[in-house]
Write a protein that holds these residues in place. Sequence first.
Motif, PDB file in Angstrom:
ATOM      1  N   ALA A  46      -6.158 -24.978  35.489  1.00  0.00           N
ATOM      2  CA  ALA A  46      -6.044 -24.560  34.087  1.00  0.00           C
ATOM      3  C   ALA A  46      -7.290 -23.826  33.621  1.00  0.00           C
ATOM      4  N   VAL A  47      -8.458 -24.326  34.018  1.00  0.00           N
ATOM      5  CA  VAL A  47      -9.701 -23.683  33.584  1.00  0.00           C
ATOM      6  C   VAL A  47      -9.843 -22.293  34.206  1.00  0.00           C
ATOM      7  N   LYS A  48      -9.542 -22.183  35.481  1.00  0.00           N
ATOM      8  CA  LYS A  48      -9.674 -20.901  36.191  1.00  0.00           C
ATOM      9  C   LYS A  48      -8.444 -20.017  36.045  1.00  0.00           C
ATOM     10  N   HIS A  49      -7.377 -20.558  35.464  1.00  0.00           N
ATOM     11  CA  HIS A  49      -6.088 -19.883  35.352  1.00  0.00           C
ATOM     12  C   HIS A  49      -5.644 -19.402  36.730  1.00  0.00           C
ATOM     13  N   HIS A  50      -5.753 -20.296  37.685  1.00  0.00           N
ATOM     14  CA  HIS A  50      -5.437 -20.025  39.088  1.00  0.00           C
ATOM     15  C   HIS A  50      -3.960 -20.348  39.326  1.00  0.00           C
ATOM     16  N   GLN A  51      -3.178 -19.326  39.635  1.00  0.00           N
ATOM     17  CA  GLN A  51      -1.734 -19.463  39.749  1.00  0.00           C
ATOM     18  C   GLN A  51      -1.306 -20.417  40.866  1.00  0.00           C
ATOM     19  N   VAL A  52      -1.975 -20.354  42.005  1.00  0.00           N
ATOM     20  CA  VAL A  52      -1.581 -21.188  43.145  1.00  0.00           C
ATOM     21  C   VAL A  52      -1.883 -22.664  42.877  1.00  0.00           C
ATOM     22  N   LEU A  54      -2.129 -24.105  39.978  1.00  0.00           N
ATOM     23  CA  LEU A  54      -1.189 -24.563  38.953  1.00  0.00           C
ATOM     24  C   LEU A  54       0.204 -24.798  39.527  1.00  0.00           C
ATOM     25  N   PHE A  55       0.609 -23.951  40.479  1.00  0.00           N
ATOM     26  CA  PHE A  55       1.906 -24.143  41.114  1.00  0.00           C
ATOM     27  C   PHE A  55       1.941 -25.450  41.904  1.00  0.00           C
ATOM     28  N   PHE A  56       0.906 -25.692  42.726  1.00  0.00           N
ATOM     29  CA  PHE A  56       0.862 -26.935  43.496  1.00  0.00           C
ATOM     30  C   PHE A  56       0.755 -28.152  42.588  1.00  0.00           C
ATOM     31  N   TYR A  57      -0.018 -28.038  41.519  1.00  0.00           N
ATOM     32  CA  TYR A  57      -0.118 -29.133  40.564  1.00  0.00           C
ATOM     33  C   TYR A  57       1.245 -29.436  39.945  1.00  0.00           C
ATOM     34  N   MET A  58       1.961 -28.378  39.583  1.00  0.00           N
ATOM     35  CA  MET A  58       3.271 -28.549  38.961  1.00  0.00           C
ATOM     36  C   MET A  58       4.257 -29.194  39.933  1.00  0.00           C
ATOM     37  N   ILE A  59       4.278 -28.773  41.175  1.00  0.00           N
ATOM     38  CA  ILE A  59       5.204 -29.323  42.172  1.00  0.00           C
ATOM     39  C   ILE A  59       4.867 -30.778  42.482  1.00  0.00           C
ATOM     40  N   ILE A  60       3.597 -31.077  42.688  1.00  0.00           N
ATOM     41  CA  ILE A  60       3.198 -32.454  43.000  1.00  0.00           C
ATOM     42  C   ILE A  60       3.448 -33.361  41.809  1.00  0.00           C
ATOM     43  N   LEU A  61       3.182 -32.883  40.602  1.00  0.00           N
ATOM     44  CA  LEU A  61       3.448 -33.680  39.412  1.00  0.00           C
ATOM     45  C   LEU A  61       4.951 -33.921  39.239  1.00  0.00           C
ATOM     46  N   LEU A  62       5.766 -32.954  39.600  1.00  0.00           N
ATOM     47  CA  LEU A  62       7.210 -33.147  39.551  1.00  0.00           C
ATOM     48  C   LEU A  62       7.652 -34.211  40.560  1.00  0.00           C
ATOM     49  N   LEU A 164       4.543 -27.986  30.482  1.00  0.00           N
ATOM     50  CA  LEU A 164       3.388 -27.253  29.959  1.00  0.00           C
ATOM     51  C   LEU A 164       2.703 -26.432  31.050  1.00  0.00           C
ATOM     52  N   THR A 165       2.628 -26.973  32.250  1.00  0.00           N
ATOM     53  CA  THR A 165       2.035 -26.223  33.358  1.00  0.00           C
ATOM     54  C   THR A 165       2.876 -25.000  33.677  1.00  0.00           C
ATOM     55  N   TYR A 166       4.175 -25.150  33.670  1.00  0.00           N
ATOM     56  CA  TYR A 166       5.060 -24.013  33.912  1.00  0.00           C
ATOM     57  C   TYR A 166       4.856 -22.942  32.849  1.00  0.00           C
ATOM     58  N   ARG A 167       4.770 -23.350  31.612  1.00  0.00           N
ATOM     59  CA  ARG A 167       4.567 -22.386  30.526  1.00  0.00           C
ATOM     60  C   ARG A 167       3.202 -21.702  30.626  1.00  0.00           C
ATOM     61  N   TYR A 168       2.161 -22.482  30.900  1.00  0.00           N
ATOM     62  CA  TYR A 168       0.809 -21.918  30.973  1.00  0.00           C
ATOM     63  C   TYR A 168       0.656 -21.032  32.196  1.00  0.00           C
ATOM     64  N   ARG A 169       1.300 -21.402  33.277  1.00  0.00           N
ATOM     65  CA  ARG A 169       1.182 -20.641  34.516  1.00  0.00           C
ATOM     66  C   ARG A 169       1.772 -19.246  34.361  1.00  0.00           C
ATOM     67  N   ASN A 170       2.788 -19.103  33.534  1.00  0.00           N
ATOM     68  CA  ASN A 170       3.444 -17.808  33.357  1.00  0.00           C
ATOM     69  C   ASN A 170       2.835 -16.967  32.233  1.00  0.00           C
ATOM     70  N   GLN A 171       1.770 -17.434  31.626  1.00  0.00           N
ATOM     71  CA  GLN A 171       1.094 -16.634  30.605  1.00  0.00           C
ATOM     72  C   GLN A 171       0.121 -15.665  31.270  1.00  0.00           C
ATOM     73  N   LYS A 172      -0.198 -14.631  30.529  1.00  0.00           N
ATOM     74  CA  LYS A 172      -1.200 -13.688  31.014  1.00  0.00           C
ATOM     75  C   LYS A 172      -2.576 -14.315  30.894  1.00  0.00           C
ATOM     76  N   ASP A 173      -3.436 -14.001  31.831  1.00  0.00           N
ATOM     77  CA  ASP A 173      -4.812 -14.481  31.792  1.00  0.00           C
ATOM     78  C   ASP A 173      -5.564 -13.632  30.770  1.00  0.00           C
ATOM     79  N   PRO A 174      -6.129 -14.253  29.723  1.00  0.00           N
ATOM     80  CA  PRO A 174      -6.815 -13.461  28.686  1.00  0.00           C
ATOM     81  C   PRO A 174      -8.071 -12.762  29.209  1.00  0.00           C
TER      82      PRO A 174
END
Length: 182
Positions: A46-52, A54-62, A164-174
């Motif tokens: 989340a801090v680095k807005h790192h897509q990979v 966040l994806f692994f976090y989302m899958i493992i959390l699921l 929330l991870t899914y939503r944040y992961r698909n946002q543009k990095d500011p």
Amino acid sequence: LVSLLLIGIAAWGIGFGLISSFRVVGVVIAVGIFLFIIALVGLIGAVKHHQVLLFFYMIILLLVFIVQFSVSCACLALNKEQQSQLLEVGWNNTNSARTDIERNLNCCGFRAFNPNETCSSDCFRSHQCQPCAPIIEEYSGMVLRFVGGIGLFFSFTEILGVWLTYRYRNQKDPRANPSAFL
């Protein structure tokens, strides 16, 4: 927070001598460390807005949600007869847990007190022990409802985290170049 709580409770239980089974404490500490590492992966992603990450976090959390939701529903769905059968199987298969239970609950035997068997409780010397099954069944019903309710609460917070991870992961990095997305 939950991971640190698991690690702390396991250390407290072994420190005060409530739990003598190293397997139980080892599993609880391992689950706590696993959850802590997963939380760190999510935080760094989340801090680095790192897509990979966040994806692994989302899958493992699921996956953790699915397991935790299933276990919580199973804890809440057990009736008295199933609890009794499960406790009897556990009683017959573990010697260290049997010794801990007899010592902490001051009882001997599972369904009936047998003065010819060894027992580590204080009541064994006076041969006035009661069987452990009614005491354990009373505690187990209360604990299963508590654990099931807490598990359900945290499982729904985990599914919120996945969303929330899914939503944040698909946002543009500011911090990224805005023209790179065109």
